[in-house]
Design an enzyme around this catalytic site. Structure first.
Site, PDB file in Angstrom:
ATOM      1  N   ARG A 190     -33.008  33.197   8.899  1.00  0.00           N
ATOM      2  CA  ARG A 190     -33.473  33.386   7.393  1.00  0.00           C
ATOM      3  C   ARG A 190     -34.004  34.656   7.435  1.00  0.00           C
ATOM      4  O   ARG A 190     -34.911  34.959   8.319  1.00  0.00           O
ATOM      5  CB  ARG A 190     -34.166  32.121   6.907  1.00  0.00           C
ATOM      6  N   GLY A 191     -34.242  35.134   6.300  1.00  0.00           N
ATOM      7  CA  GLY A 191     -34.922  36.575   6.000  1.00  0.00           C
ATOM      8  C   GLY A 191     -34.267  37.718   6.867  1.00  0.00           C
ATOM      9  O   GLY A 191     -33.160  37.873   7.265  1.00  0.00           O
ATOM     10  N   THR A 249     -22.758  27.878   0.919  1.00  0.00           N
ATOM     11  CA  THR A 249     -23.884  26.948   0.431  1.00  0.00           C
ATOM     12  C   THR A 249     -23.360  25.353   0.553  1.00  0.00           C
ATOM     13  O   THR A 249     -22.447  25.179   0.106  1.00  0.00           O
ATOM     14  CB  THR A 249     -24.473  27.011  -0.792  1.00  0.00           C
ATOM     15  N   ILE A 250     -23.965  24.486   1.435  1.00  0.00           N
ATOM     16  CA  ILE A 250     -23.395  23.179   1.305  1.00  0.00           C
ATOM     17  C   ILE A 250     -23.890  22.369   0.263  1.00  0.00           C
ATOM     18  O   ILE A 250     -23.373  21.328  -0.032  1.00  0.00           O
ATOM     19  CB  ILE A 250     -24.097  22.353   2.647  1.00  0.00           C
ATOM     20  N   ASP A 251     -25.007  22.972  -0.672  1.00  0.00           N
ATOM     21  CA  ASP A 251     -25.445  22.113  -1.698  1.00  0.00           C
ATOM     22  C   ASP A 251     -24.180  22.468  -2.870  1.00  0.00           C
ATOM     23  O   ASP A 251     -24.320  21.665  -3.937  1.00  0.00           O
ATOM     24  CB  ASP A 251     -26.649  22.492  -2.536  1.00  0.00           C
ATOM     25  N   GLY A 287     -29.523  18.744  -0.977  1.00  0.00           N
ATOM     26  CA  GLY A 287     -29.386  18.990  -2.319  1.00  0.00           C
ATOM     27  C   GLY A 287     -30.662  19.590  -3.035  1.00  0.00           C
ATOM     28  O   GLY A 287     -31.492  18.803  -3.569  1.00  0.00           O
ATOM     29  N   ARG A 330     -24.485  18.886   8.396  1.00  0.00           N
ATOM     30  CA  ARG A 330     -24.521  20.477   8.353  1.00  0.00           C
ATOM     31  C   ARG A 330     -23.973  20.920   9.638  1.00  0.00           C
ATOM     32  O   ARG A 330     -23.588  22.178   9.604  1.00  0.00           O
ATOM     33  CB  ARG A 330     -25.461  21.114   7.683  1.00  0.00           C
TER      34      ARG A 330
END
Length: 644
Positions: free
Chosen positions: A253-254, A307-309, A353, A472
């Site tokens: 991330r980032g 995105t898994i969401d 989520g 995931r």
């Protein structure tokens, strides 16, 4: 709908330059049309009608205004007489989007193209034209005028041009020679089923369909660009990676330092960048694209949404979502078995989520064993008429057991009411860290039923299951594997055709190229006014929590009265005591990782505290310290109450 064919080699409409037989670039076409408008009568070699000069408008990027301008333009001109390009400002930043008007007032939200800032680029025949695997395809190449409608269900009394996106697929002419392509693939953000499949299909598609031989994998997310973490990719390397979960390129991330990333791209001579990630990653891809344009680089940046969401806007769904829902069934089935096998048994399952409850909703609809589904879009409350406690008691009396599914982003406002707000805590990607609603619900349910022991002869048997990392980290299923293949091939076809700054994805089951600012402008949320949510309510018979605002307001007023009385009491006590010195406000916020050591950072203005963790949630602990969510099965240090 018909739109101007900027890249097609159509001599009937656009004159071909005498020095080349390749397709005229877009900027040259517009310039030629402008120059020809005054001299076409003297040119005997051009018999076709030349399009009029394109006009430009400045317009805000809202759909209602788009429909209005479409209707206005359609009433004043026709496509054959005037081609209109509308430049709109994106709400993400001030970067304009390319808007074109077609017949009948149709609006095309187009994506950038290399020739927008590099006019005069030559074109080449697509090698797929000579590929025997596609010889039997009747019409394989996509026309430049082919578009995909954003909305397919409309009111016939309110018909208008509508919004369209450029259709994805191979073009007859491409802007890269196969031997000149240097492609890079990078994965960013959290894990998701199907990442390895997308990597595999990008590599195999470039290699087998376009003959590209220089393909690099950027290791470790965006940071891999400037830390020189690169591996060579070819079909042998990626042959069976689709059978594994995670990503062979690793992720983080980032690290989106645009200038350093583009410096690395320029130094290595990379001219195609495929970026796989969620909305934050796509925003970074758009920043990289703009920097490449500013420097005048012949570099294509193509985004593949992940995105898994399933919370990316515009596209039908994101890859890995079907796999996540399927895997969530295992956790729900286990929770149901545990709950059914005990008196007053409750199986509580927390699913992913953060802001959208799609996984929880679809898993509930597919399971048929769930009694209560809680999602971020529907705030709930515990006490009072129509509250969660009342429904749980009713269901336990009727059935003796129940299953609750909760999305990780549900109940955040309710938890903040009792624990205090922690909105200033973010992760490396800038996402707000969430309170752990699963453990919070476990604690509150146990405390409530401990007080109501007279109502139930048997104690509450609550089993909590958090399958987040199981869901995931698995490989994608068959459906997602096919979907990942289509996404990867759409991206490479668009990149070879010179399109850039786009996200590839299906809209109404047709793959197309969507401008990146269009998909990152807003997040998709479950429409609780839609029939899908109504089907869930009908199946579970759960409360709709319509009294949420009334109950919460009453609770806030009661809390405010208690605080006011306490302040009066404290003020009376302070009058008899000397004032104490308050601690210094200049010291930065210190946040521990649960073991007493400090490994997190605080921004200079103390407005945001960055938690250096890969977890999406944290738990409140005694004092001002915080601890990230535990891995299931491992003990959690410094927790001031016993985890259920």
């Amino acid at each position: 709908s018909s739109f101007s064919n900027n890249n097609s080699n159509n001599n009937a409409k656009t004159p071909t330059p005498p020095t080349t037989t390749t397709t005229m670039p877009r900027f040259l076409q517009r310039k030629k049309c402008k120059d020809s408008s005054s001299s076409s009568s003297n040119n005997n070699n051009i018999n076709a009608k030349t399009p009029a000069k394109a006009t430009r408008h400045t317009y805000k990027h809202t759909e209602e205004e788009l429909y209005k301008i479409a209707q206005k333009l359609s009433s004043t001109c026709h496509y054959e007489q005037q081609r209109t390009t509308v430049i709109m400002s994106s709400s993400i930043d001030s970067e304009p989007s390319k808007i074109m008007k077609g017949a009948g007032g149709a609006i095309l939200e187009d994506v950038p193209h290399l020739t927008d800032w590099l006019p005069g680029l030559p074109t080449y025949a697509n090698p797929l034209k000579y590929n025997p695997a596609y010889a039997a395809v009747r019409q394989y190449f996509v026309e430049e005028t082919d578009v995909v409608a954003k909305d397919v269900v409309v009111n016939m009394n309110k018909l208008s041009g509508g919004i369209y996106f450029r259709r994805a697929g191979p073009r007859e002419k491409i802007y890269f020679k196969s031997e000149d392509v240097k492609a890079a693939v990078v994965t960013c953000g959290g894990l998701c089923p199907g990442l390895n499949t997308v990597i595999r299909e990008i590599v195999c598609g470039l290699w087998t369909q376009y003959g590209v031989r220089e393909i690099y994998g950027i290791v470790g997310g965006y940071r891999g660009f400037y830390s020189r973490n690169t591996i060579d990719l070819n079909p042998k390397v990626v042959n069976d990676i689709h059978k594994r979960g995670g990503t062979i390129l690793r992720t983080s991330r980032g690290g989106n330092e645009t200038s350093k990333i583009v410096d690395s791209i320029e130094d290595r001579g990379i001219n195609q960048v495929y970026i796989i990630g969620g909305d934050g990653t796509q925003k970074g891809a758009w920043a990289i694209h703009k920097e490449c344009v500013r420097r005048g680089l012949e570099v294509v940046v193509a985004g593949i949404p992940k995105t898994i969401d399933n919370d990316i806007d515009i596209i039908d769904k994101s890859f890995g979502f079907d796999t996540a829902v399927e895997e969530a069934q295992r956790a729900i089935n286990a929770a149901h078995v545990e709950a059914e096998s005990a008196q007053n048994g409750i199986g509580l399952v927390k699913l992913m989520g953060r802001y959208s409850g799609y996984i929880a909703m679809y898993a509930t609809l597919a399971s048929r064993d769930v009694d209560l589904c809680l999602i971020p879009e529907v705030p709930f409350y515990l006490e009072g008429p129509g509250g969660l406690y009342e429904f749980v008691e009713q269901r336990l009396r009727e059935n003796g057991h129940m299953v609750i599914v909760v999305a990780e982003g549900a109940g955040q406002e309710l938890m903040a009411e009792s624990m205090g707000s922690h909105d200033n805590l973010i992760d490396a990607s800038g996402n707000r860290l969430l309170l752990d609603v699963g453990l919070w619900l476990c604690q509150n349910l146990k405390e409530h039923f401990a007080k109501a022991h007279r109502t139930f002869k048997e104690p509450l048997n609550l089993k909590y299951i958090d399958p987040t990392y199981m869901v995931r980290a698995i490989p994608s299923n068959a459906s997602d594997n096919v979907y990942c293949t289509l996404l990867a091939h759409s991206a490479i076809h668009g990149a070879m055709a010179g399109y850039c700054g786009f996200t590839a994805g299906p809209v109404n089951n047709r793959h197309c190229y969507i401008p990146i600012p269009r998909v990152t402008r807003t997040q998709r949320h479950v429409n609780v006014a839609d029939r899908m949510w109504a089907r869930l309510l009908s199946g579970t018979n759960q409360p709709d929590f319509l009294l949420y605002k009334v109950i919460i307001e009453e609770k806030r007023r009661a809390k405010a009265l208690m605080q006011a009385e306490k302040m009066k009491k404290d003020a009376a006590e302070q009058t008899s005591k000397s004032p104490t010195t308050s601690p210094s406000q200049d010291s930065p916020t210190r946040v521990t990782n649960g073991n007493g050591s400090i490994n997190n950072e605080t921004t200079a203005d103390n407005s945001k505290t960055q938690i250096v963790t890969g977890d999406r949630q944290f738990l409140p602990v005694t004092g001002s310290s915080l601890v990230t969510s535990p891995v299931p099965g491992e003990p959690t240090a410094n927790v001031d109450w016993e985890a259920p």
